[in-house]
Design an enzyme around this catalytic site. Structure first.
Site, short mmCIF file in Angstrom:
data_model
loop_
_atom_site.label_atom_id
_atom_site.label_comp_id
_atom_site.label_asym_id
_atom_site.label_seq_id
_atom_site.Cartn_x
_atom_site.Cartn_y
_atom_site.Cartn_z
N ALA A 88 -14.15 -1.21 -8.03
CA ALA A 88 -13.61 -1.86 -9.23
C ALA A 88 -13.97 -1.04 -10.45
O ALA A 88 -15.01 -0.39 -10.51
CB ALA A 88 -14.18 -3.27 -9.37
N GLU A 121 -9.44 -1.89 3.25
CA GLU A 121 -8.32 -2.81 3.11
C GLU A 121 -7.98 -2.89 1.63
O GLU A 121 -8.87 -2.86 0.79
CB GLU A 121 -8.66 -4.23 3.60
CG GLU A 121 -8.79 -4.37 5.09
CD GLU A 121 -10.24 -4.32 5.56
OE1 GLU A 121 -11.15 -4.24 4.71
OE2 GLU A 121 -10.46 -4.35 6.78
N ASN A 126 -1.11 -3.99 -4.42
CA ASN A 126 -1.87 -3.08 -5.28
C ASN A 126 -1.41 -1.64 -5.04
O ASN A 126 -2.08 -0.84 -4.41
CB ASN A 126 -3.38 -3.23 -5.05
CG ASN A 126 -4.19 -2.54 -6.12
OD1 ASN A 126 -3.69 -1.68 -6.84
ND2 ASN A 126 -5.46 -2.91 -6.20
N TYR A 133 -5.57 6.07 -2.88
CA TYR A 133 -6.09 6.31 -1.53
C TYR A 133 -5.24 7.34 -0.79
O TYR A 133 -5.77 8.24 -0.12
CB TYR A 133 -6.19 5.00 -0.74
CG TYR A 133 -7.10 3.99 -1.40
CD1 TYR A 133 -8.32 4.35 -1.97
CD2 TYR A 133 -6.75 2.65 -1.46
CE1 TYR A 133 -9.15 3.44 -2.58
CE2 TYR A 133 -7.58 1.71 -2.06
CZ TYR A 133 -8.77 2.11 -2.62
OH TYR A 133 -9.60 1.20 -3.22
#
Length: 163
Positions: A88, A121, A126, A133
């Site tokens: 985050a 995950e 998103n 990623y």
């Protein structure tokens, strides 16, 4: 604010310095909880973060910008595999490569410790996180139906091989 004193300038994307990455400490827990609550609809508790700090298989890293925690990552490392459990960044500090720095830090650590694969995950909606990623070599390997709550949503399962 009398006597000609000016209010301190707000930290903006333009004025923020590069993030400094370090291991989290117990003193960081309040900042981590605040970031977690601002970032996720089903946030971890302070006790969850304290448990991570006590774990011998977890790694909790923070990104500090201008003296304040503005991002963090939690990963689990067991045998030759790792899982990125949480990542985050404070809303005001997004799109400044803090998430990328935290992810690159995890990849470097994993490679230095003979990790063969990293899993994660991510919410199906998103797309920004999925793009990050993918840019680091993660591939979609599955889907977990109704994995997330508040709101209910599928998770995209991603994997990066380090072989």
């Amino acid at each position: 604010m009398g006597s000609g004193a000016r209010a301190p300038a707000a930290v903006t994307r333009e004025s923020a310095s590069a993030p400094q990455l370090r291991d989290a400490t117990a003193a960081d827990v309040p900042a981590l909880v605040a970031l977690e609550r601002a970032s996720f609809s089903d946030p971890w508790s302070a006790e969850s973060f304290r448990e991570v700090l006590r774990s011998t298989t977890a790694r909790l890293r923070v990104a500090v910008v201008d003296g304040a925690v503005q991002g963090y990552s939690v990963s689990w490392h067991v045998a030759d595999e790792a899982e990125l459990a949480n990542l985050a960044v404070a809303t005001a500090f997004r799109r400044q490569r803090i998430a990328a720095a935290l992810l690159d830090d995890l990849l470097a650590f994993a490679q230095a410790h003979a990790t063969l694969a990293i899993y994660l995950e991510v919410r199906a909606s998103n797309e920004a996180a999925q793009a990050l990623y993918r840019s680091r070599g993660f591939d979609v390997v599955g889907r977990r139906r109704a994995y997330y709550q508040h709101p209910t949503e599928d998770a995209v399962l991603m994997r990066r091989s380090l072989q």
